[in-house]
Design a protein around this motif. Sequence first.
Motif, PDB file in Angstrom:
ATOM      1  N   PRO A  69     -25.904 -66.112 -39.140  1.00 19.67           N
ATOM      2  CA  PRO A  69     -26.177 -67.356 -38.414  1.00 19.67           C
ATOM      3  C   PRO A  69     -24.889 -68.127 -38.119  1.00 19.67           C
ATOM      4  O   PRO A  69     -23.960 -68.135 -38.933  1.00 19.67           O
ATOM      5  CB  PRO A  69     -27.077 -68.138 -39.384  1.00 19.67           C
ATOM      6  CG  PRO A  69     -27.627 -67.118 -40.325  1.00 19.67           C
ATOM      7  CD  PRO A  69     -26.566 -66.072 -40.464  1.00 19.67           C
ATOM      8  N   VAL A  70     -24.858 -68.789 -36.968  1.00 21.04           N
ATOM      9  CA  VAL A  70     -23.700 -69.597 -36.576  1.00 21.04           C
ATOM     10  C   VAL A  70     -24.186 -70.941 -36.031  1.00 21.04           C
ATOM     11  O   VAL A  70     -25.073 -70.990 -35.183  1.00 21.04           O
ATOM     12  CB  VAL A  70     -22.849 -68.895 -35.493  1.00 21.04           C
ATOM     13  CG1 VAL A  70     -21.635 -69.754 -35.142  1.00 21.04           C
ATOM     14  CG2 VAL A  70     -22.394 -67.517 -35.974  1.00 21.04           C
ATOM     15  N   ILE A  71     -23.587 -72.013 -36.557  1.00 25.93           N
ATOM     16  CA  ILE A  71     -23.874 -73.375 -36.092  1.00 25.93           C
ATOM     17  C   ILE A  71     -22.659 -73.879 -35.326  1.00 25.93           C
ATOM     18  O   ILE A  71     -21.526 -73.813 -35.835  1.00 25.93           O
ATOM     19  CB  ILE A  71     -24.167 -74.313 -37.279  1.00 25.93           C
ATOM     20  CG1 ILE A  71     -25.396 -73.840 -38.064  1.00 25.93           C
ATOM     21  CG2 ILE A  71     -24.352 -75.747 -36.800  1.00 25.93           C
ATOM     22  CD1 ILE A  71     -25.562 -74.532 -39.409  1.00 25.93           C
ATOM     23  N   PRO A  84     -22.812 -67.000 -43.242  1.00 29.71           N
ATOM     24  CA  PRO A  84     -23.127 -67.938 -42.152  1.00 29.71           C
ATOM     25  C   PRO A  84     -21.903 -68.790 -41.842  1.00 29.71           C
ATOM     26  O   PRO A  84     -21.052 -68.999 -42.713  1.00 29.71           O
ATOM     27  CB  PRO A  84     -24.272 -68.779 -42.732  1.00 29.71           C
ATOM     28  CG  PRO A  84     -24.087 -68.705 -44.210  1.00 29.71           C
ATOM     29  CD  PRO A  84     -23.530 -67.338 -44.488  1.00 29.71           C
ATOM     30  N   CYS A  85     -21.821 -69.268 -40.626  1.00 30.14           N
ATOM     31  CA  CYS A  85     -20.578 -69.908 -40.185  1.00 30.14           C
ATOM     32  C   CYS A  85     -20.863 -71.200 -39.428  1.00 30.14           C
ATOM     33  O   CYS A  85     -21.879 -71.333 -38.750  1.00 30.14           O
ATOM     34  CB  CYS A  85     -19.819 -68.930 -39.281  1.00 30.14           C
ATOM     35  SG  CYS A  85     -18.281 -69.568 -38.612  1.00 30.14           S
ATOM     36  N   GLY A 125     -18.384 -63.871 -28.965  1.00 35.66           N
ATOM     37  CA  GLY A 125     -19.118 -62.725 -29.485  1.00 35.66           C
ATOM     38  C   GLY A 125     -20.374 -63.122 -30.231  1.00 35.66           C
ATOM     39  O   GLY A 125     -20.816 -62.424 -31.148  1.00 35.66           O
ATOM     40  N   ILE A 126     -20.971 -64.248 -29.837  1.00 34.74           N
ATOM     41  CA  ILE A 126     -22.147 -64.794 -30.526  1.00 34.74           C
ATOM     42  C   ILE A 126     -23.289 -64.928 -29.528  1.00 34.74           C
ATOM     43  O   ILE A 126     -23.101 -65.425 -28.413  1.00 34.74           O
ATOM     44  CB  ILE A 126     -21.814 -66.173 -31.149  1.00 34.74           C
ATOM     45  CG1 ILE A 126     -20.767 -65.991 -32.260  1.00 34.74           C
ATOM     46  CG2 ILE A 126     -23.064 -66.861 -31.688  1.00 34.74           C
ATOM     47  CD1 ILE A 126     -20.146 -67.281 -32.738  1.00 34.74           C
ATOM     48  N   ARG A 127     -24.477 -64.483 -29.936  1.00 35.94           N
ATOM     49  CA  ARG A 127     -25.653 -64.583 -29.072  1.00 35.94           C
ATOM     50  C   ARG A 127     -26.282 -65.962 -29.226  1.00 35.94           C
ATOM     51  O   ARG A 127     -26.576 -66.408 -30.330  1.00 35.94           O
ATOM     52  CB  ARG A 127     -26.662 -63.494 -29.439  1.00 35.94           C
ATOM     53  CG  ARG A 127     -26.211 -62.092 -29.059  1.00 35.94           C
ATOM     54  CD  ARG A 127     -26.919 -61.019 -29.843  1.00 35.94           C
ATOM     55  NE  ARG A 127     -26.447 -60.996 -31.237  1.00 35.94           N
ATOM     56  CZ  ARG A 127     -26.886 -60.141 -32.160  1.00 35.94           C
ATOM     57  NH1 ARG A 127     -27.807 -59.256 -31.843  1.00 35.94           N
ATOM     58  NH2 ARG A 127     -26.413 -60.183 -33.391  1.00 35.94           N
ATOM     59  N   PHE A 128     -26.474 -66.631 -28.123  1.00 34.82           N
ATOM     60  CA  PHE A 128     -27.022 -67.997 -28.124  1.00 34.82           C
ATOM     61  C   PHE A 128     -28.510 -67.975 -28.440  1.00 34.82           C
ATOM     62  O   PHE A 128     -29.264 -67.166 -27.914  1.00 34.82           O
ATOM     63  CB  PHE A 128     -26.780 -68.637 -26.759  1.00 34.82           C
ATOM     64  CG  PHE A 128     -27.455 -69.971 -26.580  1.00 34.82           C
ATOM     65  CD1 PHE A 128     -27.086 -71.068 -27.355  1.00 34.82           C
ATOM     66  CD2 PHE A 128     -28.474 -70.123 -25.644  1.00 34.82           C
ATOM     67  CE1 PHE A 128     -27.714 -72.292 -27.185  1.00 34.82           C
ATOM     68  CE2 PHE A 128     -29.099 -71.339 -25.461  1.00 34.82           C
ATOM     69  CZ  PHE A 128     -28.715 -72.432 -26.238  1.00 34.82           C
ATOM     70  N   LEU A 129     -28.934 -68.926 -29.303  1.00 30.40           N
ATOM     71  CA  LEU A 129     -30.347 -69.027 -29.662  1.00 30.40           C
ATOM     72  C   LEU A 129     -30.993 -70.294 -29.131  1.00 30.40           C
ATOM     73  O   LEU A 129     -31.978 -70.242 -28.416  1.00 30.40           O
ATOM     74  CB  LEU A 129     -30.502 -68.980 -31.193  1.00 30.40           C
ATOM     75  CG  LEU A 129     -30.164 -67.650 -31.872  1.00 30.40           C
ATOM     76  CD1 LEU A 129     -30.218 -67.802 -33.380  1.00 30.40           C
ATOM     77  CD2 LEU A 129     -31.120 -66.546 -31.419  1.00 30.40           C
ATOM     78  N   GLN A 130     -30.420 -71.465 -29.479  1.00 32.36           N
ATOM     79  CA  GLN A 130     -31.077 -72.709 -29.061  1.00 32.36           C
ATOM     80  C   GLN A 130     -30.093 -73.866 -29.053  1.00 32.36           C
ATOM     81  O   GLN A 130     -29.178 -73.931 -29.876  1.00 32.36           O
ATOM     82  CB  GLN A 130     -32.247 -73.047 -29.997  1.00 32.36           C
ATOM     83  CG  GLN A 130     -33.063 -74.252 -29.530  1.00 32.36           C
ATOM     84  CD  GLN A 130     -34.405 -74.349 -30.215  1.00 32.36           C
ATOM     85  OE1 GLN A 130     -35.073 -73.343 -30.446  1.00 32.36           O
ATOM     86  NE2 GLN A 130     -34.826 -75.559 -30.547  1.00 32.36           N
ATOM     87  N   SER A 131     -30.310 -74.770 -28.137  1.00 31.39           N
ATOM     88  CA  SER A 131     -29.542 -76.009 -28.041  1.00 31.39           C
ATOM     89  C   SER A 131     -30.323 -77.155 -28.674  1.00 31.39           C
ATOM     90  O   SER A 131     -31.554 -77.196 -28.581  1.00 31.39           O
ATOM     91  CB  SER A 131     -29.255 -76.322 -26.565  1.00 31.39           C
ATOM     92  OG  SER A 131     -28.487 -77.498 -26.443  1.00 31.39           O
ATOM     93  N   GLU A 132     -29.590 -78.077 -29.332  1.00 34.89           N
ATOM     94  CA  GLU A 132     -30.200 -79.286 -29.913  1.00 34.89           C
ATOM     95  C   GLU A 132     -31.379 -78.934 -30.827  1.00 34.89           C
ATOM     96  O   GLU A 132     -32.502 -79.392 -30.628  1.00 34.89           O
ATOM     97  CB  GLU A 132     -30.651 -80.239 -28.796  1.00 34.89           C
ATOM     98  CG  GLU A 132     -29.604 -80.538 -27.749  1.00 34.89           C
ATOM     99  CD  GLU A 132     -28.402 -81.296 -28.294  1.00 34.89           C
ATOM    100  OE1 GLU A 132     -28.522 -81.894 -29.390  1.00 34.89           O
ATOM    101  OE2 GLU A 132     -27.342 -81.287 -27.641  1.00 34.89           O
ATOM    102  N   GLY A 185     -26.599 -70.028 -32.969  1.00 37.71           N
ATOM    103  CA  GLY A 185     -26.446 -68.661 -32.484  1.00 37.71           C
ATOM    104  C   GLY A 185     -26.448 -67.684 -33.639  1.00 37.71           C
ATOM    105  O   GLY A 185     -26.606 -68.066 -34.798  1.00 37.71           O
ATOM    106  N   ILE A 186     -26.265 -66.405 -33.303  1.00 39.40           N
ATOM    107  CA  ILE A 186     -26.171 -65.359 -34.320  1.00 39.40           C
ATOM    108  C   ILE A 186     -25.071 -64.398 -33.880  1.00 39.40           C
ATOM    109  O   ILE A 186     -25.020 -63.991 -32.715  1.00 39.40           O
ATOM    110  CB  ILE A 186     -27.530 -64.648 -34.520  1.00 39.40           C
ATOM    111  CG1 ILE A 186     -27.481 -63.687 -35.700  1.00 39.40           C
ATOM    112  CG2 ILE A 186     -28.002 -63.958 -33.261  1.00 39.40           C
ATOM    113  CD1 ILE A 186     -28.857 -63.190 -36.132  1.00 39.40           C
ATOM    114  N   ASP A 187     -24.155 -64.064 -34.793  1.00 37.25           N
ATOM    115  CA  ASP A 187     -22.979 -63.301 -34.373  1.00 37.25           C
ATOM    116  C   ASP A 187     -23.238 -61.797 -34.374  1.00 37.25           C
ATOM    117  O   ASP A 187     -24.344 -61.332 -34.638  1.00 37.25           O
ATOM    118  CB  ASP A 187     -21.750 -63.677 -35.212  1.00 37.25           C
ATOM    119  CG  ASP A 187     -21.824 -63.188 -36.657  1.00 37.25           C
ATOM    120  OD1 ASP A 187     -22.700 -62.349 -36.976  1.00 37.25           O
ATOM    121  OD2 ASP A 187     -20.992 -63.639 -37.471  1.00 37.25           O
TER     122      ASP A 187
END
Length: 296
Positions: free
Chosen positions: A66-68, A118-119, A40-47, A59-61
């Motif tokens: 914010p989610v790491i 944030p998580c 249930g988290i929208r992907f933002l960026q890799s690495e 990502g962002i839930d």
Amino acid sequence: MSDINLFEIKNGVKELSQSAVVLEKEIQNLIENNMETFFGIRFLQSEYSITNGRMDSLGIDENNCPVIFEYKRSRDENVINQGLFYLDWLLDHKADFQILVMEKLGIEIAKNIDWSAPCVICIAKEFTKYDEHAVNQMQKNIKLVKYNKFEDNLLLFEHINAPMAKPIKEKIITNKESIKECDIEEKIKKSPKNIQELYFSIKDYILSKGDDISENKLKLYVAFKKVKNIVCLQLYKKEIVLYLKLNPDKEVLIEGLTRDVRNIGHWGTGDFEITIKNIEDYEKAKVYLDKVYDIN
């Protein structure tokens, strides 16, 4: 932690064997490509590169927190401390994260980022008993998720813990002499006694449904979630409003108690609204709380 045995029961019973190895990069790519489906988290960026390191996935839930994601490459790697370091960095560089969200998801979502919860999600083939103990002692919003791949086409995620972290309070400077703390906990404390009693009754009932439910106290509402939100709760002076992940088309709407809010703006997630003003409303709401737990 016990092993999980998976069986195929069509045309007899067959135990499915675990695949030998899933490469860390393979699981990272799989999660990044399906982050919303899995978590249930929208992907933002890799690495995502910072001065002293690189976050595996950002990502962002669904609550705009914010989610790491950090992926444990070996049994002895201290991915928890690594995730905590990145979390502290993110809290000190909110503007950088806001710019990233703006570029990927637009200005409206960037304006509504919630920094109260944030998580860090740590993904690993296995965790030690010390990992789980350390996370429980820290009282931080760190989730441990163990994965197993079975044969060629089955992937299992096991959520090891349900963190009960305290929300990060947002301080708003109102003048040179005073700083006002603005969060849901303050709202609970300042609510009338009857609303407080209703809140704690609802909270205890939802959490009693299973140990897979966690409570997230956010800036504007409380989210009760399994992997994803199932109930969002907002407090007002004379009532409590719940938003449930139920399909309004499949429920009987009761005037004054429930309504369809698919086309009505509101905080939190869920299209089925329940307004609770007294203990009688709360008792009527229990059937919906039971249902939303069972079907999500």
